[in-house]
Motif scaffolding. Structure first.
Motif, PDB file in Angstrom:
ATOM      1  N   THR A 358       0.824  -1.168  -0.028  1.00  0.00           N
ATOM      2  CA  THR A 358       0.201   0.144  -0.129  1.00  0.00           C
ATOM      3  C   THR A 358       0.845   1.258   0.119  1.00  0.00           C
ATOM      4  O   THR A 358       0.683   2.257  -0.653  1.00  0.00           O
ATOM      5  N   ARG A 361       2.578   1.575  -3.460  1.00  0.00           N
ATOM      6  CA  ARG A 361       1.319   2.150  -4.378  1.00  0.00           C
ATOM      7  C   ARG A 361       0.932   3.603  -4.169  1.00  0.00           C
ATOM      8  O   ARG A 361       0.845   4.397  -5.159  1.00  0.00           O
ATOM      9  N   ASN A 362       0.917   4.080  -3.028  1.00  0.00           N
ATOM     10  CA  ASN A 362       0.567   5.497  -2.521  1.00  0.00           C
ATOM     11  C   ASN A 362       1.548   6.392  -3.224  1.00  0.00           C
ATOM     12  O   ASN A 362       1.334   7.517  -3.671  1.00  0.00           O
ATOM     13  N   THR A 363       2.978   5.893  -2.998  1.00  0.00           N
ATOM     14  CA  THR A 363       4.170   6.686  -3.542  1.00  0.00           C
ATOM     15  C   THR A 363       4.048   6.632  -4.949  1.00  0.00           C
ATOM     16  O   THR A 363       4.394   7.683  -5.664  1.00  0.00           O
ATOM     17  N   GLU A 365       1.458   6.533  -6.917  1.00  0.00           N
ATOM     18  CA  GLU A 365       0.176   7.301  -7.492  1.00  0.00           C
ATOM     19  C   GLU A 365       0.722   8.611  -7.085  1.00  0.00           C
ATOM     20  O   GLU A 365       0.052   9.406  -7.828  1.00  0.00           O
TER      21      GLU A 365
END
Length: 368
Positions: A358, A361-363, A365
């Motif tokens: 997670t 993925r946040n980094t 995005e």
């Protein structure tokens, strides 16, 4: 105490609130007690209550009956009765007992136990995933009861060959976490009453598929054996005639997008309760093969994601459920005691993988 669904036969004990577990082996999350009702016949002479019941309840000693009476678990015409009460004609007797002994040889085995707490009345153990609680079909050795029979050898309760000696509840083979076990009949009866009254505090942590719109909720639905698959349980309408009443409260702890870590608090303890309740609202437990959680249910079609999930399955090769805490009134102090356990290594490793995924993925995005 609940009433039977059909009239009682005079003089005959009627077992209530029990399931045939032969097809499940140890795959049950349920309280381990039986509820009997007996009606004395019209010609019944005056007889001590414990003697009266000892002649009518199979494989049940007077000591076990007396312990149940001392715990307030025997009612005569709706009122608690002592063992010395003299049974009269047409008395209606209700009794809650831990399960009576079954005919199965219990082998004491020197198996290491993770003991969280122990005193002269009870023991709290942290069961590892993969360990069956008591002997059953295909699991006659290596169980928690085999280990307890060795550890508590010399205690009368564990010399009777009872395959459920001291148990008042259990958790599934592949669920990890806390169990309380009684060391004597009186403690057994005292704890059984708390489970029967649903006053035991039990909290589980579960890793489930999908995200939630809300932060907390309650699932209410009767639980009974599935009509299409005898190895599964199913949820039925709460106001219907099928199944046992079951209530699960849940609260979101961490959101990982495609899976969620939730806290589950049980009001009742039915077979596979959390597993089947969560599946019924579209959130099967992660890697729960019996309820469809052992395949990718949420996420992307990318091969890297598929490999990531497979790695998570490998890190925790069982369903994601841990019995985190247990609270109850102690039979000696009459004060509430509370115990917690840490996540086992496989559960912690799987959650760590999702946290890392997670974050990455946040980094990614955020860079876009």
């Amino acid at each position: 105490m609940t009433k039977p669904d059909k009239p009682l036969a005079v003089g005959e004990p009627t077992p209530l609130d029990t399931d045939d577990i032969s097809e499940f082996g140890d795959e049950r999350e349920d309280e381990l007690f039986e509820h009997f009702n007996v009606v004395a016949d019209k010609g019944q002479g005056l007889l001590r209550l414990d003697k009266f019941l000892a002649t009518r309840l199979e494989n049940t000693s007077r000591n076990r009956i007396q312990a149940a009476a001392d715990a307030g678990n025997i009612l005569v015409n709706g009122q608690p009765a002592k063992s010395s009460y003299k049974v009269k004609p047409l008395d209606r007797i209700s009794i809650v007992l831990p399960y009576p002994p079954r005919e199965l040889e219990i082998i004491a085995e020197d198996i290491p136990l993770d003991i969280v707490y122990e005193d002269n009345r009870l023991i709290v153990v942290n069961k590892a995933a993969g360990m069956v609680v008591h002997p059953g079909h295909g699991n006659y050795t290596g169980t928690l009861v085999n280990a307890l029979t060795f550890h508590l050898r010399g205690l009368p309760l564990f010399e009777q060959g009872d395959m459920r000696a001291g148990l008042v509840h259990r958790i599934d083979k592949n669920t990890s976490g806390l169990l309380v076990v009684a060391k004597d009949e009186r403690t057994h009866a005292f704890l059984a009453r708390q489970f029967y009254d649903h006053t035991i505090r039990r909290i589980y942590h579960a890793l489930v598929w999908g995200n939630f719109d809300e932060d907390e909720g309650t699932i209410v639905g009767n639980i009974a054996r599935s009509t299409t698959d005898r190895m599964r349980m199913a949820v039925f309408p709460p106001d219907g005639p099928v199944g046992k009443h079951a209530v699960t409260h849940y609260r979101v702890l961490k959101r990982f997008g495609y899976v969620t870590l939730v806290e589950c608090r049980l009001e009742t303890g039915r077979t596979h309760q959390i597993r089947v309740h969560m599946e019924s609202i579209g959130h099967p437990l992660f890697n729960d093969e019996r309820y469809g959680g052992d395949r990718i249910l949420k996420g992307t079609t990318f091969s890297k994601y598929k490999q990531f999930v497979e790695n998570c399955f490998a890190a925790m090769p069982r369903h994601g459920l841990h019995a985190l805490s247990l609270g109850f009134v102690h039979p000696e102090s009459r004060q509430e005691v509370y115990f917690e356990s840490e996540y086992p290594a496989d559960f912690a490793a799987c959650i760590a993988k999702w946290e890392g995924y997670t974050a990455a993925r946040n980094t990614f995005e955020g860079d876009e």
